[in-house]
Design an enzyme around this catalytic site. Structure first.
Site, PDB file in Angstrom:
ATOM      1  N   LYS A  62      37.886  50.017  34.824  1.00  0.00           N
ATOM      2  CA  LYS A  62      37.377  50.417  33.242  1.00  0.00           C
ATOM      3  C   LYS A  62      37.048  51.809  33.281  1.00  0.00           C
ATOM      4  O   LYS A  62      37.088  52.598  32.206  1.00  0.00           O
ATOM      5  CB  LYS A  62      36.380  49.359  33.010  1.00  0.00           C
ATOM      6  CG  LYS A  62      36.863  47.711  32.977  1.00  0.00           C
ATOM      7  CD  LYS A  62      38.134  47.530  32.057  1.00  0.00           C
ATOM      8  CE  LYS A  62      38.458  46.041  32.225  1.00  0.00           C
ATOM      9  NZ  LYS A  62      39.002  45.513  33.386  1.00  0.00           N
ATOM     10  N   SER A  94      49.855  40.049  36.259  1.00  0.00           N
ATOM     11  CA  SER A  94      50.375  38.399  36.429  1.00  0.00           C
ATOM     12  C   SER A  94      51.397  37.967  35.296  1.00  0.00           C
ATOM     13  O   SER A  94      51.433  38.826  34.212  1.00  0.00           O
ATOM     14  CB  SER A  94      49.229  37.624  36.419  1.00  0.00           C
ATOM     15  OG  SER A  94      48.355  37.627  35.021  1.00  0.00           O
ATOM     16  N   ASN A 154      46.310  47.258  33.719  1.00  0.00           N
ATOM     17  CA  ASN A 154      46.203  46.543  34.927  1.00  0.00           C
ATOM     18  C   ASN A 154      47.048  47.071  35.971  1.00  0.00           C
ATOM     19  O   ASN A 154      48.100  47.275  35.951  1.00  0.00           O
ATOM     20  CB  ASN A 154      46.408  44.938  34.886  1.00  0.00           C
ATOM     21  CG  ASN A 154      45.807  44.361  33.627  1.00  0.00           C
ATOM     22  OD1 ASN A 154      44.631  43.934  34.000  1.00  0.00           O
ATOM     23  ND2 ASN A 154      46.239  44.455  32.371  1.00  0.00           N
ATOM     24  N   LYS A 158      32.073  46.081  28.684  1.00  0.00           N
ATOM     25  CA  LYS A 158      32.944  45.963  29.778  1.00  0.00           C
ATOM     26  C   LYS A 158      32.335  46.299  31.268  1.00  0.00           C
ATOM     27  O   LYS A 158      32.020  47.415  31.503  1.00  0.00           O
ATOM     28  CB  LYS A 158      34.362  46.276  29.664  1.00  0.00           C
ATOM     29  CG  LYS A 158      34.990  45.918  28.429  1.00  0.00           C
ATOM     30  CD  LYS A 158      36.454  46.632  28.402  1.00  0.00           C
ATOM     31  CE  LYS A 158      37.496  45.943  27.235  1.00  0.00           C
ATOM     32  NZ  LYS A 158      38.964  46.275  27.495  1.00  0.00           N
ATOM     33  N   ARG A 170      50.809  46.294  34.174  1.00  0.00           N
ATOM     34  CA  ARG A 170      50.576  45.937  32.850  1.00  0.00           C
ATOM     35  C   ARG A 170      49.667  46.374  31.911  1.00  0.00           C
ATOM     36  O   ARG A 170      48.653  46.498  32.203  1.00  0.00           O
ATOM     37  CB  ARG A 170      50.598  44.118  32.804  1.00  0.00           C
ATOM     38  CG  ARG A 170      51.176  43.765  31.537  1.00  0.00           C
ATOM     39  CD  ARG A 170      50.706  42.493  31.296  1.00  0.00           C
ATOM     40  NE  ARG A 170      49.312  42.121  31.169  1.00  0.00           N
ATOM     41  CZ  ARG A 170      48.558  41.397  31.979  1.00  0.00           C
ATOM     42  NH1 ARG A 170      49.072  40.833  33.047  1.00  0.00           N
ATOM     43  NH2 ARG A 170      47.129  41.179  31.897  1.00  0.00           N
ATOM     44  N   GLU A 204      37.881  42.492  36.844  1.00  0.00           N
ATOM     45  CA  GLU A 204      39.254  41.987  36.257  1.00  0.00           C
ATOM     46  C   GLU A 204      39.438  40.476  36.284  1.00  0.00           C
ATOM     47  O   GLU A 204      38.645  39.654  36.816  1.00  0.00           O
ATOM     48  CB  GLU A 204      40.517  42.313  37.519  1.00  0.00           C
ATOM     49  CG  GLU A 204      40.275  44.003  37.278  1.00  0.00           C
ATOM     50  CD  GLU A 204      40.795  44.677  36.103  1.00  0.00           C
ATOM     51  OE1 GLU A 204      41.498  43.975  35.187  1.00  0.00           O
ATOM     52  OE2 GLU A 204      40.568  46.036  35.808  1.00  0.00           O
ATOM     53  N   GLY A 205      40.480  39.995  35.564  1.00  0.00           N
ATOM     54  CA  GLY A 205      40.516  38.456  35.587  1.00  0.00           C
ATOM     55  C   GLY A 205      40.206  37.577  34.639  1.00  0.00           C
ATOM     56  O   GLY A 205      40.405  36.448  34.514  1.00  0.00           O
ATOM     57  N   GLU A 241      43.451  47.507  28.018  1.00  0.00           N
ATOM     58  CA  GLU A 241      43.241  47.863  29.271  1.00  0.00           C
ATOM     59  C   GLU A 241      44.595  48.260  30.238  1.00  0.00           C
ATOM     60  O   GLU A 241      45.652  47.742  29.585  1.00  0.00           O
ATOM     61  CB  GLU A 241      42.459  46.730  30.077  1.00  0.00           C
ATOM     62  CG  GLU A 241      43.327  45.409  30.324  1.00  0.00           C
ATOM     63  CD  GLU A 241      42.465  44.435  31.210  1.00  0.00           C
ATOM     64  OE1 GLU A 241      41.243  44.676  31.549  1.00  0.00           O
ATOM     65  OE2 GLU A 241      42.759  43.244  31.022  1.00  0.00           O
ATOM     66  N   ARG A 297      50.323  37.077  24.637  1.00  0.00           N
ATOM     67  CA  ARG A 297      49.400  35.939  24.794  1.00  0.00           C
ATOM     68  C   ARG A 297      48.801  35.749  23.551  1.00  0.00           C
ATOM     69  O   ARG A 297      48.221  36.737  22.808  1.00  0.00           O
ATOM     70  CB  ARG A 297      48.322  36.415  25.939  1.00  0.00           C
ATOM     71  CG  ARG A 297      48.666  36.250  27.446  1.00  0.00           C
ATOM     72  CD  ARG A 297      47.742  36.511  28.484  1.00  0.00           C
ATOM     73  NE  ARG A 297      47.712  38.260  27.859  1.00  0.00           N
ATOM     74  CZ  ARG A 297      46.822  39.188  28.875  1.00  0.00           C
ATOM     75  NH1 ARG A 297      46.252  38.662  29.752  1.00  0.00           N
ATOM     76  NH2 ARG A 297      46.879  40.136  28.583  1.00  0.00           N
TER      77      ARG A 297
END
Length: 523
Positions: free
Chosen positions: A355, A197, A192, A409, A174, A413-414, A190, A496
């Site tokens: 990253k 998710s 992923n 950064k 993603r 992740e998360g 970024e 989002r």
């Protein structure tokens, strides 16, 4: 990207209309599975797609309490329960996922640009993953100051030492973007490559907004074969209770056309495939520690876990240091990488998503090392935001002087890990004083400033009005068998939205809500 039109003939929402829409939407969420674990009902259970919630919850309830189902609490008059908590078993309740009451506007040209990038990034990830030297060299300084990255690199190094080949490679990625208001450019935040998710929940939000649903639970076909203690079986009889969704019911009031909301069908199909796989193909869930305790590799490379052969390993965890509390988890990760099972992602794919690798790929002439098509290279480079390593003293000086223009950064992740503003300045000053290679654990990124628009965000049954900004994630699916690419497609999206004052944007971390798109021709 901005919020779509709001109800009210004078541009201001009518409180009663907004409240009614929020209540109906929350009820729709319960009937159609747009739910997550109840964070207010510890122990916390918040998984990134509905299937994970349903699978874990149903097993816990059945194993511990012998329940035949997880029942939703009774509706009073059909609409009175907004928060929609479910069950009486402590710690396994449900609430609706946080969502935006209306979809967010995005230019159709920007949407097409984001979709076109997905297969290019898929191919790039695969090619970079095959260059072990590039991965090891690019992350060499990071490994000296970041134990987590160091452990991942050590597993990767061991695979290189035995010339381990992954002939069948699967990528479910993603790529996340924001539309910069100053340049009107779509810029990547970024990429992923592990545990990308929300494909199931994201597709449901677009159905909530557009009305593109069969009014029964969207996964009903796959769910029917699941154990009878699934709560989905219990809510299915109410599937016809609501004949429309937000735009189909309020379209004239909102001046919105449901045909302008992308279907997100590919994302829905992915979630359905997971449901069918769980029901039909003996998909099992194991923690890393369980794999270490129950796993072994046969002489031919076959992975056995609890005596069963494993064909595919999908990592829903394993991307943060918290997932490896002991050596057992690291041993499990190494065991699976050594096996012939297909990994999603492999250790190499995982590293490509760091990253630091994102920053390295943005350097001049690096993309040309992996891709030949000049037009595709130009498309990728166009979406790159400014990215810098911290061995550049001038950029560090600039970031300390103007911290509001940057994001610091770490290799994590998360959500909830990035550093902004005054904290960014203080962190850089501290790291400079400490000396050594401490700065190598971070990269600097240009801060993107999307345009803020009025939005209505619903969380815990309460609708909040405020200015918000959005982040668009495009899913990509990649399947390769040796030299033959079998699948390389864009496969759905995740929108989002968060209040404009929030720096972070993770839904699971509590910063944002789920949203969908409304395509416009406006520039």
């Amino acid at each position: 990207m901005s919020a779509a039109a709001t109800p009210g003939s004078e541009g201001r929402p009518l409180a009663a209309a907004v409240e009614e829409m929020a209540r109906e939407a929350a009820a729709w969420c319960a009937l159609h599975g747009l739910v997550v674990g109840d964070r207010a009902d510890p122990p916390v259970l918040l998984c990134a797609d509905w299937l994970a919630v349903l699978s874990i919850m149903s097993r816990i309830v059945y194993a511990k309490h012998g329940c035949s189902g997880i029942a939703l609490e009774h509706y009073v008059g059909g609409m009175d329960l907004i928060e929609l908590r479910s069950a009486t078993v402590p710690g396994v309740g449900l609430v609706h996922a946080p969502f935006s009451l209306l979809p967010s506007n995005i230019q159709e040209s920007i949407w097409k640009q984001a979709c076109e990038l997905a297969p290019i990034f898929n191919e790039l990830v695969d090619r970079v993953s095959l260059d072990g030297k590039f991965l090891q060299d690019s992350l060499s300084k990071t490994r000296q100051v970041d134990d987590f990255t160091s452990r991942l690199l050590e597993i990767h190094r061991k695979m290189m030492a035995i010339n381990k080949e992954e002939n069948i490679r699967i990528g479910l990625h993603r790529s996340d973007y924001m539309l910069d208001s100053e340049t009107s450019s779509l810029l990547q935040i970024e990429l992923n490559t592990i545990a990308a998710s929300f494909p199931g929940l994201g597709s449901l939000v677009s159905e909530l907004h557009s009305g593109k649903t069969d009014r029964t639970f969207v996964m009903a076909k796959g769910i029917k074969k699941m154990p009878s203690h699934s709560f989905l079986i219990l809510i299915h009889p109410w599937g016809e209770a609501f004949s429309g969704t937000l735009i189909s019911q309020y379209g004239k009031l909102l001046s919105l056309d449901p045909k302008r909301v992308p279907t997100n069908a590919a994302s829905r199909q992915f979630a359905e495939a997971l449901a069918i796989a769980w029901a039909e193909f003996n998909v099992d869930r194991k923690t890393l520690s369980q794999v270490e305790a129950e796993g072994q590799i046969l002489p031919d490379g076959t992975l056995l876990v609890d005596g069963r052969k494993v064909a595919v390993v999908y990592y829903r965890a394993g991307y943060t240091p918290n997932d490896y509390p002991s050596e057992a988890e690291w041993n499990a990760r190494l065991l699976m990488e050594q096996s012939s099972a297909i990994k999603c992602p492999s250790i190499a794919y995982h590293l490509v998503g760091t990253k630091k690798i994102q920053q390295e790929l943005a350097k001049p002439n690096v993309l040309e090392r992996f891709l030949e098509n000049k037009e595709e290279i130009a498309k990728l480079r166009k979406c790159f935001a400014g990215l810098w390593s911290l061995d550049d003293e001038e950029i560090i000086k600039t970031a300390i002087e103007k911290p509001e223009l940057f994001v610091l950064k770490p290799q994590r992740e998360g959500g909830g890990n990035n550093i902004y503003g005054v904290d960014l300045r203080e962190t850089l000053i501290r790291l400079q004083r400490e000396g050594g290679d401490a700065l190598a654990a971070y990269i600097l990124m240009q801060r993107i400033f999307p345009k803020a628009s009025l939005a209505y965000l619903v969380r815990g049954g309460v609708c909040h009005e405020g200015f918000a900004i959005s982040e668009l994630g495009i899913y990509g699916a990649y399947l390769r068998n040796k030299d033959k690419v079998l699948i390389n497609d864009q496969c759905g999206y995740l929108m989002r939205t968060k209040v404009s004052s929030s720096d972070e944007g993770g839904v699971a971390a509590g910063f944002a809500v789920l949203d969908s798109l409304y395509l416009t021709d406006k520039v």
